[in-house]
Each structure stands twice: as C-alpha cells, then as structure tokens.
Design an enzyme around this catalytic site. Structure first.
Site, short mmCIF file in Angstrom:
data_model
loop_
_atom_site.label_atom_id
_atom_site.label_comp_id
_atom_site.label_asym_id
_atom_site.label_seq_id
_atom_site.Cartn_x
_atom_site.Cartn_y
_atom_site.Cartn_z
N VAL A 234 0.84 -1.21 0.00
CA VAL A 234 0.00 0.00 0.00
C VAL A 234 0.87 1.25 0.00
CG1 VAL A 234 -1.68 1.32 1.33
CG2 VAL A 234 -1.95 -1.16 1.09
N ALA A 235 1.96 1.21 0.78
CA ALA A 235 2.85 2.38 0.86
C ALA A 235 3.53 2.67 -0.48
CB ALA A 235 3.90 2.15 1.94
N ILE B 160 2.20 2.47 -3.38
CA ILE B 160 1.27 3.08 -4.34
C ILE B 160 1.20 4.58 -4.10
CG2 ILE B 160 -1.11 3.16 -5.14
CD1 ILE B 160 -1.38 0.24 -4.27
N GLU C 116 -0.62 7.49 -3.74
CA GLU C 116 -2.03 7.86 -3.63
C GLU C 116 -2.33 9.22 -4.27
OE1 GLU C 116 -0.19 6.84 -1.16
OE2 GLU C 116 -1.14 5.16 -0.10
N ASP D 125 -10.18 20.62 -42.45
CA ASP D 125 -11.18 20.70 -43.51
C ASP D 125 -10.93 21.99 -44.29
OD1 ASP D 125 -13.50 19.97 -44.95
OD2 ASP D 125 -14.65 21.42 -43.80
#
Length: 753
Positions: free
Chosen positions: A412-413, A415, A417, A459
C-alpha cells in the site's frame, strides 16, 4: 443489388462481402455476427453498419462457396423474421390512440414548444425503431410518395404523424443525448492507478487497517469529484448552447402548411423548402423550382448544388452528385420546393457521421499510457519486494499473520495515492485555462492530447477558407485585373481611366444581372442571395457603386433564368432614355457565341476570331486555377417593356464585357499558421470534398507539403482499399480530395496507425 456480393476475396481463408440491408442496421449486424460465430470453421467475423460490409475469416477446409451459401441462409432467415415482426407491430400501433408529445396550444393562441427533459429524450432515442434504408434517389418521386407518405403530396395526417413519432422517435442526432451524471462520475474511476488504490483500500479493510482504507478512498473520491465537476460543467454548457437554438421546419400536414419543431419531423412528412431555411431531415425532392442548396457542411463543396426532382440512373452516386436529394443540416440558398422525408435522426447522413464518430475508439493519450505503465511496474516491483520481505520474515521466526500485514502495508505504501489527484487537478486547470480562450472541452484527457499532436487534419471549406465566394480576378479588354480586399489592382500597373470605364461596365452589369437582395442599414449592407451572386454584389460595393440606387435607376422588367439547354441568366431593365438595357451573365462559352461586339479601350469594337481565341484561353487559364468563371455582356435594345420576347432579346447583338473569376478565399493568417505548425514539427493534412484541381491549388498556396513534393489523393475509391494499404497511403498524402464524411474517419484512423 444482389443480397450478397463478394467484393474482396484475393486472400485465402478471408472474404469481404457487401450485404444488402446491413447498412445502418445494428440488429442485423448483431444477428449476422452471432450466427456466424457459432458455426464451425469460422475464425473471425466483423460486420460494419457504416459501410454495409461483412468480413469473414475461415479455416482452409471451408470453401468460399460454402461461406456464401451459409451467409445467404442466415440473411434469408433474418429477413423472414423481420417481415413478420414489422407486420405485427404495424397492426398493434394502428389500434392505439397516441397523444402528441411535442406541442400544445395555450389559451392565448400562441404556439409553445415543449422542452423535452434529458431523461425523456434519452429514453425516446434509445427506444426508437430502425428505419428502412433504400436508394431513394434512383426511384421515381411518385413511388417514394406512395411508399412513405400514402401517395399524397398534401402530407400526413396529425394522427399518423403522432404514431410515427412514437414509433421512430424524435428527429434528434445521437450527439444531442447528453451523458448522464452517473456515467460522467464512473468515467473518473476507470484508470489503473485508481483501481490499484481501490484494491489497496479493500485489502486494508480485510487486514484491519480501516483508517488507512478511509484515507485512500478519500483520495480516490476527491479525484473523482474534481473530474466530475469539471466535465459536468462542460457538458451542461454544451447542452445549454444547443438548447438556445430550437430549429423549426415547414411541413404539409392535413393539406395545410404548418411550422413545427424539427424534432417532430417523421419519415413521410412533406417538407416545404424555402430560402434561408435549414433542411430538417434527409428527403427526396418531389418538386423544385430553381432550388439551390449549400451542402458544404456535408460534402465540402463551396458552391451551392442545383437541385432537380428527376430520377438518377446509378445507385452508387456520391452525395454531392445526388441532385434529387436534400440532407439534414444543409442550407437552402435559393428557389423553393417540396420533398418527402426519407430518414430522420441517426438514420440521416448527418446521423451516420455522428454514429461513425461514436463507434470510433479513442486511442490512449501519452499520459494515460505512462500512468498505466507506471502502475504495472509498481505492481510487479512492489509484489516482488513484498514477497521477499515476507519470506525473510518467516525465516527469521516472525509469525505468518504479522508478516502478511507487513507485506500488505509495504504494498500500500508503494502506491502513490496522490498521483491520480495531481494528474486530474492539472488537467482540470488546463480545461479552466482553455475556457478563458472560449474553448469548451468535454473530457479531461483531451487537454493532454493537445500537447502531443503530431498531425493536424484540416477541412477546407469554412475552416481553411471563409466558405464565402469572392471575386478574385477579372479580365476586361486585354488585361487581367486582380481584385483584392475590394480594390482593383491591374497586374501591369494601376488601372487607368479607360479601364475604369470597362471595369465599371462589367461591375454594373454584374450587379444588375443579379437576384441578391441588398438592404441598406446603419452599419452597412445586408445581402441575401446565393454565394455566387452575393460575391458579385460585394465586388460592386467594394468598387464604390451604390447598388441600391443603381437598381432604382434601372428598374427590373424581366428575368430569364438559366435552363437545362441554356446556362446563362438574362435580365431586362428600363432606362431613362427609352431603350431597354439587357444584361447577361453565365457560361463564358455560351455568351461568347451570342456576342458580335467587344468593349475595348472604352468603346465597342467588332468581335474578331482572334479576340475570341484569346478570351477562350483566358477562360481556360482561370478555370485551371480552380476559379469559377462567369462571362458578362450587355446590350441596349428597342422593345416594348410589356412585350419582351426571350428569343428576341438574346438575338440582339450583345457586347462582350469580360470574365469574372471567383473563389472561396483563404482565411487571413492561415498560411502563416501552417508555417508555424511545420516549424513545430507538426504535419498538416487537408481533407476536402472539393474537386482535385481546387484542392491542389489551395494546398500549393498554403505550402502544406513543406519542403516535400505536394501529394494529392482522390478519395472516391477509398472504400475498396484494405486497411494496410489505406494506412500507407494516408502517411504519404498531404491533400485528400473528393472525400465523403465516411472517408474522413478512415483517413484519421489511417494516420493514427
């Protein structure tokens, strides 16, 4: 057209077919793909409702004839079921009494248009039935009326129109259905980093880390809210802008002409076409009187198309050549007519374009690819490290549960956040900055994509050019004269007094032989008419001529319009000295054949064969420079204003004045902008529906090719090219001419690789 026709079978085990009825029929597409995929030996199936083509790949033990027979049986089975279903639905609808959902009348007698809610609009569009797609341009007008409007040009009854509105849904394009708030919010959660954070929060809850899970989900929620608020504001603004304009249309219902909202138009309605109106739906002409329609929004042609109700002989005719059809979103510039509606909403040509854009898959932006790559790397690296820590801890005697929690905490650390929130906030600030420049952006990732552009497709009509015809050159006497910003500049020097006389004669005749309405206002002039005739009026005004007083001094007696056998226009005017002034404009070749005199050096001189040859060469030169060329002549005749004979007027000795060359001018600053793009390393590509000579001339003037040789591709046969060859061609060409709306998407996808 046969039910099934092979169009590409050169590769063994792979055949492409053209299937009748597949075009724009999504239920048929689903049925074909599901049935074929269930058959033994079929390895791949891909049906396209945009082209009507079916691609089938199969094993070598199956022969092409087996595959063709299989498809024909599936098509026949689907057709039988569809016929039975339509009959049962028609019988049930005929027994219902349906109330009008579109408009009511208030007590004061004023018509009020009900504003349909977003939810109701979405339900009606999604629940509408498919419409029959036929080559209506090759069918007689009476046949079309019988098939769609019960054989009467008086129009549908109100009751029948209500039934068809319920059956086919409102006449709104797919893009008019806004995204719901829930879909916008859920779109913010569809990324790998957000998925990783959600997984980490779930694991934290399972292992007792509720506080950590709440903190992580707070970050995810903040990221979603920022994206939702930013995109929903843009969505509301875009939808509100569409709501400001509620187009109306004139139709015949119950033998009366009524004005209704364009959304209430149904197949079989009879449209009343008048100048200044936009066509509300695709329709087949049943009557036309000097009708001309500006189709530049659909075909890219800058010159209005002349429309006639006759039958066309070929089915596969480009949209720009379908002279008996009119299409949603095009502008009526002149004349009048009646047309029976053959398609509404997503079944129109405009709707088909929207469907193609909607079905196209948006490639990932560089930032999205980098975030996904970082996410995958984090998962792999953190997984390996956490596994190593977990194993080492077990060897050192720590408990299994303790090491499991430690490993999860490390994962978790690892990642970041704050990464999704930082990225979303940065993009949201980019959208806010673009709004200051009056640019609306629907999706956050579009901001980042703008900074990664490698190729820009432009165009021509209305983007590179002004979509307004202007006189750029005239030829009088023996001299070419450029017309630039309403100033006459002679190529060999200033315009002298003698040429002033010749130029003024040409300008006066061009302004008189003209049906454009000129209204003088405090701020200048308002000119209503066809682009070609408006250009002549602007030339006259730019030369200092008072067109309003000119028309009062020379009152119009008669107009002889163009016809199929005579491509010229003639006007007859009263003069103060008794004679009639005849002014003529049109095909230079035809007018030359009627002239016996020529204006040279301020006086009329006999027309010699040598002079005619010189003028013919100038006409060819101007036409070769992608100009629309008109000849101008005049005569003074003795005749009674009450008895003006067409043939007698044209039999008079006309005096040749000169040639007028017109073009759709390039916008100011576009040429310099192309140079800036090239300096930044961005390739420029022009895509237009115009003819190849016109497209080539514009591309050459803008230097789209940079230091390379300008390469132009005529796109009329692009549908027969496979994807690999298409990609190679797109990478080489600088200009694409004669492009249909469907080809534009193919070209862009080819450039994306």
């Amino acid at each position: 057209m046969p039910v099934l026709r092979p169009i590409h079978a050169s590769l063994k085990g792979r055949t492409r077919y053209r299937v009748k009825g597949l075009y724009r029929s999504h239920p048929f597409k689903t049925h074909l793909e599901s049935q074929l995929r269930s058959k033994e030996g079929i390895t791949r199936v891909s049906a396209s409702t945009l082209t009507g083509n079916l691609l089938v790949a199969y094993n070598s033990d199956r022969s092409p004839s087996d595959i063709s027979g299989l498809i024909q049986r599936i098509v026949a089975d689907y057709t039988r079921k569809a016929v039975k279903l339509r009959k049962s639905e028609h019988n049930s609808v005929a027994r219902e009494d349906i109330a009008s959902p579109a408009s009511k009348r208030g007590g004061n007698g004023r018509q009020k248009q009900a504003v349909m809610s977003k939810g109701k609009l979405r339900r009606l569009v999604v629940g509408s039935e498919d419409q029959s797609v036929e080559p209506w341009h090759v069918k007689e007008a009476d046949f079309v009326l019988k098939a769609l409007a019960n054989s009467s040009a008086a129009g549908l009854s109100d009751r029948e129109a209500k039934e068809r509105l319920k059956k086919y849904g409102p006449n709104v394009l797919p893009e008019a259905v806004p995204r719901s708030g829930l879909s916008i919010f859920l779109d913010q959660l569809k990324s790998l980093p957000v998925g990783m954070l959600t997984a980490a929060a779930s694991i934290s809850v399972l292992t007792g880390g509720v506080v950590d899970a709440v903190a992580i989900m707070a970050v995810v929620g903040m990221n979603a809210v920022i994206g939702y608020v930013t995109e929903s504001q843009s969505e509301k603004t875009i939808f509100s802008l569409k709501s400001l304009v509620r187009p109306r249309a004139l139709v015949r219902r119950d033998e009366k002409v009524k004005e209704i909202g364009a959304g209430e138009i149904v197949p079989g309605d009879v449209l009343v076409l008048r100048p200044g109106q936009y066509v509300a739906a695709d329709a087949r002409l049943i009557e036309a009187k000097r009708l001309s329609i500006d189709e530049s929004a659909l075909t890219g042609e800058s010159i209005p198309a002349v429309k006639k109700p006759g039958v066309l002989s070929e089915e596969n005719v480009p949209l720009s050549d379908r002279s008996n059809m009119c299409y949603m979103g095009t502008l009526i510039t002149g004349g009048q007519g009646l047309a029976v509606v053959i398609a509404t909403a997503k079944f129109t040509e405009m709707g088909s374009i929207q469907a193609m854009v909607g079905e196209a898959k948006t490639p990932q932006t560089p930032m999205e690819m980098q975030l996904d790559r970082v996410g995958i790397q984090l998962v792999v690296v953190s997984g390996v490290l956490c596994g190593i820590v977990f194993v080492i801890g077990l060897f050192r005697g720590y408990g299994l549960l303790q090491m499991l929690k430690t490993g999860i905490c490390l994962a978790v650390a690892a990642i970041p956040e704050g990464l999704p929130t930082v990225a979303t906030t940065t993009l949201a600030l980019g959208i806010r900055e673009m709004r200051r420049h009056k640019i609306l952006i629907r999706h956050l990732d579009a901001v980042e994509a703008l900074g990664s552009v490698q190729v820009i497709c432009l165009d021509k009509t209305g983007t590179i050019t002004l979509n307004r015809m202007s006189v750029v050159e005239i030829y009088v006497g023996t001299e070419r004269i450029e017309v630039s910003k309403e100033n006459f500049v002679r190529l060999s020097g200033p315009v002298g007094p003698i040429f002033r006389e010749e130029v003024s004669g040409l300008v006066v005749s061009s302004a008189l032989c003209n049906e454009s309405e000129v209204i003088q206002t405090n701020g200048g002039y308002v000119i209503n008419g066809s682009p070609t005739e408006n250009a002549l009026v602007y030339m006259a005004l730019g030369s200092g001529l008072d067109v309003v007083n000119l028309k009062e001094d020379f009152p119009l007696v008669k107009i002889i319009h163009r016809s199929e056998r005579r491509n010229i226009m003639v006007t007859v005017h009263k003069t103060a000295y008794g004679k009639m002034l005849v002014t003529v404009k049109g095909s230079p070749t035809e007018i030359l054949s009627l002239c016996t005199w020529q204006m040279r050096f301020g006086e009329a001189v006999p027309f010699t064969d040598e002079h005619r040859l010189v003028i013919q060469r100038e006409n060819e030169r101007m036409a070769g420079s992608a100009l629309r060329v008109l000849g101008v002549a005049y005569a003074l005749v003795d005749c009674d204003e009450n008895v003006v004979d067409d043939e007698e007027v044209l039999a008079k000795d006309l005096i040749w004045l000169g040639l007028v060359g017109m073009a759709d001018p390039i916008r100011e600053g576009v040429k310099e902008l192309m140079a800036q793009f090239h300096k930044a390393g961005i390739k420029t590509v022009m895509i237009t529906g115009d003819q190849s000579p016109t497209a080539y001339a514009i591309g050459k003037e803008l230097n789209l090719n940079g230091e390379e040789q300008l390469r132009i591709l005529d796109s009329t046969s692009l549908s027969c090219i496979d994807s690999e060859a298409m990609q190679a061609l797109c990478q080489q060409a600088h200009v694409f001419a004669r492009v249909s709306p469907g080809h534009k998407l193919q070209i862009v996808q080819g450039l994306q690789g």
